[in-house]
Design an enzyme around this catalytic site. Structure first.
Site, PDB file in Angstrom:
ATOM      1  N   THR A  61       0.852  -1.172   0.000  1.00  0.00           N
ATOM      2  CA  THR A  61       0.000   0.000   0.000  1.00  0.00           C
ATOM      3  C   THR A  61       0.897   1.232   0.000  1.00  0.00           C
ATOM      4  O   THR A  61       2.121   1.133  -0.082  1.00  0.00           O
ATOM      5  CB  THR A  61      -0.980  -0.019   1.194  1.00  0.00           C
ATOM      6  OG1 THR A  61      -1.910   1.049   1.049  1.00  0.00           O
ATOM      7  CG2 THR A  61      -0.257   0.071   2.528  1.00  0.00           C
ATOM      8  N   LYS A  65       4.181   1.735  -3.744  1.00  0.00           N
ATOM      9  CA  LYS A  65       3.792   0.985  -4.931  1.00  0.00           C
ATOM     10  C   LYS A  65       4.785   1.162  -6.083  1.00  0.00           C
ATOM     11  O   LYS A  65       4.964   0.234  -6.878  1.00  0.00           O
ATOM     12  CB  LYS A  65       2.375   1.368  -5.365  1.00  0.00           C
ATOM     13  CG  LYS A  65       1.304   0.914  -4.378  1.00  0.00           C
ATOM     14  CD  LYS A  65      -0.094   1.178  -4.879  1.00  0.00           C
ATOM     15  CE  LYS A  65      -1.136   0.697  -3.865  1.00  0.00           C
ATOM     16  NZ  LYS A  65      -2.516   0.888  -4.363  1.00  0.00           N
ATOM     17  N   ASN A  86       0.963  -3.538  -6.511  1.00  0.00           N
ATOM     18  CA  ASN A  86       0.386  -3.740  -5.182  1.00  0.00           C
ATOM     19  C   ASN A  86       0.401  -5.197  -4.751  1.00  0.00           C
ATOM     20  O   ASN A  86      -0.053  -5.518  -3.659  1.00  0.00           O
ATOM     21  CB  ASN A  86      -1.034  -3.168  -5.110  1.00  0.00           C
ATOM     22  CG  ASN A  86      -2.062  -4.038  -5.820  1.00  0.00           C
ATOM     23  OD1 ASN A  86      -1.723  -4.915  -6.615  1.00  0.00           O
ATOM     24  ND2 ASN A  86      -3.330  -3.793  -5.543  1.00  0.00           N
ATOM     25  N   GLY A 127      -9.574  13.891  -9.714  1.00  0.00           N
ATOM     26  CA  GLY A 127      -8.283  13.540  -9.127  1.00  0.00           C
ATOM     27  C   GLY A 127      -7.354  12.945 -10.169  1.00  0.00           C
ATOM     28  O   GLY A 127      -7.802  12.399 -11.188  1.00  0.00           O
ATOM     29  N   GLY A 129      -4.061  11.433  -8.976  1.00  0.00           N
ATOM     30  CA  GLY A 129      -2.958  10.873  -8.207  1.00  0.00           C
ATOM     31  C   GLY A 129      -2.708   9.420  -8.540  1.00  0.00           C
ATOM     32  O   GLY A 129      -3.197   8.890  -9.550  1.00  0.00           O
ATOM     33  N   ALA A 131      -3.835   6.699  -7.245  1.00  0.00           N
ATOM     34  CA  ALA A 131      -5.011   5.822  -7.291  1.00  0.00           C
ATOM     35  C   ALA A 131      -5.618   5.804  -8.690  1.00  0.00           C
ATOM     36  O   ALA A 131      -6.014   4.747  -9.199  1.00  0.00           O
ATOM     37  CB  ALA A 131      -6.053   6.277  -6.273  1.00  0.00           C
ATOM     38  N   GLY A 237     -15.595   2.765  -1.919  1.00  0.00           N
ATOM     39  CA  GLY A 237     -14.641   1.841  -2.502  1.00  0.00           C
ATOM     40  C   GLY A 237     -14.378   0.581  -1.712  1.00  0.00           C
ATOM     41  O   GLY A 237     -13.388  -0.108  -1.987  1.00  0.00           O
TER      42      GLY A 237
END
Length: 275
Positions: A61, A65, A86, A127, A129, A131, A237
């Site tokens: 996490t 990564k 991951n 977003g 980023g 993720a 999520g």
């Protein structure tokens, strides 16, 4: 007993041990799955030591990564495209393999658990980023009609669009946002931190579906905002968290697990947390 772990900093919040314990119970597998707090700059040594001491693999996490991507000797397509890993596994000949199960986990949650479609949809992603970088290509494979990426710092959204190089995907500023997206995905931390994204309410209609990559006990502030502006199809999520873990479990053991009961068990005790 198989030794697995999740590496991160912080990592005490991780629900991965609980999730994989439930998967192992389904399959009759004896499992020791630990949280490993990795000091800054020590990922490569921590990872090598864990495998040398008998670990069969591990999850990763934030913020490691990309470190895991560099650690892996071979990469799956998902990991290579995301440039993030991951899940680490080891082949019979000792090759360290890096995978990224975030994108498949998100798609599976949206399509199977929620029953939402992605094909021919107008999608807004908020977003830009890590993720989002980890899931964007899996989303594009599902053939949306159009995907807009909106980020406070546009350069990051532009970088993602340039990297994917798909005519359906483009970065937008607030003035480019259109009315009534079919699906809105929040990939920022604003959903947990209670911060406003200052988005126009016109992006939501009664048929818009809204998904927050974050999850919490109760609803996130992003999903509350969506509901206040007329959205009736909402999800956080948590399902993605379980589905990406199920993909990792399958990589390690070749076993397909039932995720619905695991999602329900976590939902009963969900807290502000992550993978």
């Amino acid at each position: 007993m198989y030794r697995l772990a999740v590496f991160g900093n912080p990592v005490a919040h991780s629900r991965s041990p609980q999730i994989h314990a439930m998967f192992a119970a389904q399959c009759g597998i004896s499992l020791d799955y630990q949280r490993v707090l990795v000091p800054p700059g020590r990922f490569l040594k921590s990872a090598s030591d864990f495998l040398d001491q008998g670990g069969m693999g591990f999850n990763i996490t934030m913020p490691f990564k990309y470190d895991a991507f560099q650690f892996a000797q071979r990469h799956s397509t998902s990991a290579r495209l995301a440039e993030a890993v991951n899940t680490i596994s080891v082949t019979d000949d000792g090759t360290i393999v890096g995978d990224n199960t975030d994108g498949p986990g998100l798609v599976r949650d949206i399509r199977l658990n929620l029953g939402w479609t992605l094909e021919n949809q107008r999608v807004l992603i908020v977003g830009a980023g890590g993720a989002i970088r980890g899931v964007i290509r899996d989303l594009m494979v599902c053939n949306p009609a159009q995907v807009h990426i909106y980020n406070r710092t546009r350069r990051k959204a532009e970088d993602i669009a340039d990297n994917v190089n798909d005519a359906r995907l483009k970065s937008v500023i607030k003035g480019d946002l259109v009315a009534g997206y079919d699906l809105i995905i929040n990939g920022t931390s604003a959903g947990l931190q209670g911060n406003s994204l200052a988005l126009p309410a016109s992006i939501i209609t009664g048929s818009t579906r809204c998904y927050d990559l974050s999850y919490a006990k109760g609803s996130t502030s992003f999903l509350n905002w969506c509901s206040e502006n007329g959205c009736t199809a909402l999800s956080d999520g948590l399902g993605m968290l379980v589905e990406q873990a199920a993909k990792s479990f399958n990589i390690w053991f070749g076993e397909s697990v039932a995720t619905g009961s695991v999602i329900a068990a976590l939902r009963d005790g969900a807290q502000d947390t992550g993978p």
